[in-house]
Design a protein around this motif. Structure first.
Motif, PDB file in Angstrom:
ATOM      1  N   MET A 281      40.616  17.206   6.479  1.00  0.00           N
ATOM      2  CA  MET A 281      40.489  17.785   7.814  1.00  0.00           C
ATOM      3  C   MET A 281      39.779  19.139   7.758  1.00  0.00           C
ATOM      4  O   MET A 281      38.869  19.417   8.543  1.00  0.00           O
ATOM      5  CB  MET A 281      41.874  17.976   8.446  1.00  0.00           C
ATOM      6  CG  MET A 281      42.611  16.695   8.787  1.00  0.00           C
ATOM      7  SD  MET A 281      44.283  17.067   9.412  1.00  0.00           S
ATOM      8  CE  MET A 281      44.889  15.417   9.750  1.00  0.00           C
ATOM      9  N   LEU A 282      40.210  19.986   6.814  1.00  0.00           N
ATOM     10  CA  LEU A 282      39.627  21.322   6.697  1.00  0.00           C
ATOM     11  C   LEU A 282      38.157  21.245   6.290  1.00  0.00           C
ATOM     12  O   LEU A 282      37.325  22.022   6.784  1.00  0.00           O
ATOM     13  CB  LEU A 282      40.410  22.148   5.676  1.00  0.00           C
ATOM     14  CG  LEU A 282      41.882  22.427   6.009  1.00  0.00           C
ATOM     15  CD1 LEU A 282      42.545  23.214   4.895  1.00  0.00           C
ATOM     16  CD2 LEU A 282      42.014  23.161   7.332  1.00  0.00           C
ATOM     17  N   MET A 283      37.830  20.313   5.414  1.00  0.00           N
ATOM     18  CA  MET A 283      36.440  20.142   4.993  1.00  0.00           C
ATOM     19  C   MET A 283      35.561  19.750   6.175  1.00  0.00           C
ATOM     20  O   MET A 283      34.444  20.250   6.337  1.00  0.00           O
ATOM     21  CB  MET A 283      36.359  19.081   3.890  1.00  0.00           C
ATOM     22  CG  MET A 283      36.976  19.527   2.558  1.00  0.00           C
ATOM     23  SD  MET A 283      37.216  18.144   1.392  1.00  0.00           S
ATOM     24  CE  MET A 283      35.501  17.720   1.045  1.00  0.00           C
ATOM     25  N   LEU A 284      36.084  18.851   7.017  1.00  0.00           N
ATOM     26  CA  LEU A 284      35.327  18.372   8.170  1.00  0.00           C
ATOM     27  C   LEU A 284      35.194  19.468   9.236  1.00  0.00           C
ATOM     28  O   LEU A 284      34.103  19.699   9.777  1.00  0.00           O
ATOM     29  CB  LEU A 284      36.019  17.139   8.765  1.00  0.00           C
ATOM     30  CG  LEU A 284      35.359  16.506   9.988  1.00  0.00           C
ATOM     31  CD1 LEU A 284      33.981  15.976   9.637  1.00  0.00           C
ATOM     32  CD2 LEU A 284      36.226  15.369  10.539  1.00  0.00           C
ATOM     33  N   ILE A 285      36.281  20.154   9.542  1.00  0.00           N
ATOM     34  CA  ILE A 285      36.282  21.146  10.619  1.00  0.00           C
ATOM     35  C   ILE A 285      35.452  22.374  10.260  1.00  0.00           C
ATOM     36  O   ILE A 285      34.684  22.889  11.072  1.00  0.00           O
ATOM     37  CB  ILE A 285      37.721  21.560  10.963  1.00  0.00           C
ATOM     38  CG1 ILE A 285      38.482  20.363  11.561  1.00  0.00           C
ATOM     39  CG2 ILE A 285      37.737  22.736  11.943  1.00  0.00           C
ATOM     40  CD1 ILE A 285      39.982  20.559  11.612  1.00  0.00           C
ATOM     41  N   TYR A 286      35.611  22.834   9.012  1.00  0.00           N
ATOM     42  CA  TYR A 286      34.985  24.098   8.633  1.00  0.00           C
ATOM     43  C   TYR A 286      33.728  23.930   7.779  1.00  0.00           C
ATOM     44  O   TYR A 286      33.094  24.925   7.421  1.00  0.00           O
ATOM     45  CB  TYR A 286      36.002  24.984   7.899  1.00  0.00           C
ATOM     46  CG  TYR A 286      37.148  25.389   8.783  1.00  0.00           C
ATOM     47  CD1 TYR A 286      36.981  26.327   9.799  1.00  0.00           C
ATOM     48  CD2 TYR A 286      38.406  24.819   8.642  1.00  0.00           C
ATOM     49  CE1 TYR A 286      38.030  26.689  10.629  1.00  0.00           C
ATOM     50  CE2 TYR A 286      39.460  25.173   9.464  1.00  0.00           C
ATOM     51  CZ  TYR A 286      39.269  26.108  10.458  1.00  0.00           C
ATOM     52  OH  TYR A 286      40.307  26.460  11.287  1.00  0.00           O
ATOM     53  N   GLY A 287      33.379  22.688   7.459  1.00  0.00           N
ATOM     54  CA  GLY A 287      32.174  22.444   6.693  1.00  0.00           C
ATOM     55  C   GLY A 287      32.223  23.039   5.293  1.00  0.00           C
ATOM     56  O   GLY A 287      31.241  23.596   4.803  1.00  0.00           O
ATOM     57  N   ILE A 288      33.372  22.945   4.651  1.00  0.00           N
ATOM     58  CA  ILE A 288      33.540  23.509   3.313  1.00  0.00           C
ATOM     59  C   ILE A 288      33.792  22.393   2.311  1.00  0.00           C
ATOM     60  O   ILE A 288      34.034  21.243   2.680  1.00  0.00           O
ATOM     61  CB  ILE A 288      34.704  24.523   3.282  1.00  0.00           C
ATOM     62  CG1 ILE A 288      36.017  23.866   3.772  1.00  0.00           C
ATOM     63  CG2 ILE A 288      34.360  25.734   4.138  1.00  0.00           C
ATOM     64  CD1 ILE A 288      37.219  24.807   3.754  1.00  0.00           C
ATOM     65  N   GLY A 289      33.735  22.742   1.040  1.00  0.00           N
ATOM     66  CA  GLY A 289      33.926  21.764  -0.010  1.00  0.00           C
ATOM     67  C   GLY A 289      35.380  21.550  -0.368  1.00  0.00           C
ATOM     68  O   GLY A 289      36.290  22.223   0.155  1.00  0.00           O
ATOM     69  N   ASP A 290      35.606  20.625  -1.298  1.00  0.00           N
ATOM     70  CA  ASP A 290      36.949  20.238  -1.712  1.00  0.00           C
ATOM     71  C   ASP A 290      37.733  21.417  -2.275  1.00  0.00           C
ATOM     72  O   ASP A 290      38.882  21.666  -1.886  1.00  0.00           O
ATOM     73  CB  ASP A 290      36.839  19.118  -2.752  1.00  0.00           C
ATOM     74  CG  ASP A 290      38.189  18.659  -3.280  1.00  0.00           C
ATOM     75  OD1 ASP A 290      38.649  19.244  -4.270  1.00  0.00           O
ATOM     76  OD2 ASP A 290      38.766  17.724  -2.704  1.00  0.00           O
ATOM     77  N   VAL A 291      37.128  22.163  -3.197  1.00  0.00           N
ATOM     78  CA  VAL A 291      37.827  23.278  -3.841  1.00  0.00           C
ATOM     79  C   VAL A 291      38.142  24.371  -2.824  1.00  0.00           C
ATOM     80  O   VAL A 291      39.245  24.921  -2.802  1.00  0.00           O
ATOM     81  CB  VAL A 291      36.983  23.844  -5.002  1.00  0.00           C
ATOM     82  CG1 VAL A 291      37.634  25.113  -5.570  1.00  0.00           C
ATOM     83  CG2 VAL A 291      36.828  22.798  -6.099  1.00  0.00           C
ATOM     84  N   ALA A 292      37.173  24.694  -1.968  1.00  0.00           N
ATOM     85  CA  ALA A 292      37.396  25.734  -0.957  1.00  0.00           C
ATOM     86  C   ALA A 292      38.500  25.330   0.011  1.00  0.00           C
ATOM     87  O   ALA A 292      39.317  26.167   0.426  1.00  0.00           O
ATOM     88  CB  ALA A 292      36.100  26.003  -0.191  1.00  0.00           C
ATOM     89  N   ALA A 293      38.546  24.063   0.378  1.00  0.00           N
ATOM     90  CA  ALA A 293      39.591  23.584   1.290  1.00  0.00           C
ATOM     91  C   ALA A 293      40.964  23.732   0.656  1.00  0.00           C
ATOM     92  O   ALA A 293      41.930  24.162   1.310  1.00  0.00           O
ATOM     93  CB  ALA A 293      39.330  22.131   1.680  1.00  0.00           C
TER      94      ALA A 293
END
Length: 231
Positions: A157-169
């Motif tokens: 969800m966080l990757m999709l909403i904020y456009g970030i990668g796996d590690v950052a999420a």
């Protein structure tokens, strides 16, 4: 996946073995030099007195049952290539020739900067001594899989909403957990429940921001309100 097993090894051992820690133990495997570390319990599981053996990949494979060795070797190759979590059930043969049925579960091992440097996890001896012991193992492994699933779902969800990668999420989720002093799984469950419950009402990223940053305030509220109604 980057799920922290450190700090839980004793509790996991105890829970998995019904109060008999010698039936479970931890391991670490470092990718760069393919170096292994075994806890005292895992050394004993393989038939060694603690401190008398330095495990290597060759030694690890030499203890696998001949019918399972190819499968385990392929798993090690896959871990080296993908750096992903894994689980396997196979047989090992100790130095005395006794066959042990084991479950091995591993997750990413990261350095202080979040880089994946290996895998770590635990061995559980599930040799059929008594059905009750194996039932405990099965239940605990199911619980671990469920915990991983909800954390992975929120990371997505966080990757999709904020456009970030796996590690950052994961880092974001872990930071929120630490700041609120709440277990990662509980926080992930609440965020997942909040996002699902809000549904179409979430019209902007700021709506997600608010739910994300206030999720810790709602943990336990559902149970408390249900308890009040029952009373």
């Amino acid at each position: 996946m980057n799920w922290d097993l450190n700090g839980q090894s004793a509790d996991v051992e105890q829970a998995l073995t019904g109060g008999a820690p010698q039936r479970a133990g931890w391991f670490r495997f470092y990718f760069a030099d393919q170096r292994w570390e075994w806890s005292e319990q895992v050394q004993r599981m393989h038939g060694y007195q603690p401190g008398t053996v330095t495990p290597t990949t060759e030694l690890v494979l030499s203890h696998k049952h001949p019918d399972d060795r190819k499968q385990v070797a392929a798993t090690i190759d896959e871990i080296l290539a993908t750096h992903q979590a894994f689980s396997t059930r196979h047989r090992i043969i100790d130095t005395g020739g006794q066959v042990h049925h084991v479950v091995v579960v591993g997750d990413q091992l990261c350095d202080d900067k979040g880089a994946v440097i290996g895998t770590h996890g635990f061995y559980v001896d599930v040799s059929p001594l008594q059905q009750e012991g194996e039932d405990i193992v099965t239940a605990k492994l199911a619980e671990i899989a469920e915990q991983r699933a909800v954390i992975e779902q929120v990371k997505g969800m966080l990757m999709l909403i904020y456009g970030i990668g796996d590690v950052a999420a994961f880092d974001l989720l872990k930071w929120l957990s630490q700041e609120a002093n709440i277990k990662l799984r509980l926080l992930a469950e609440q965020i997942c429940e909040d996002f699902r419950g809000a549904g179409p009402r979430l019209t902007s990223k700021s709506d997600f921001d608010h739910l994300l940053l206030t999720a810790q305030q709602r943990i336990g509220q559902t149970a408390d309100s249900s308890s009040g109604r029952d009373a």
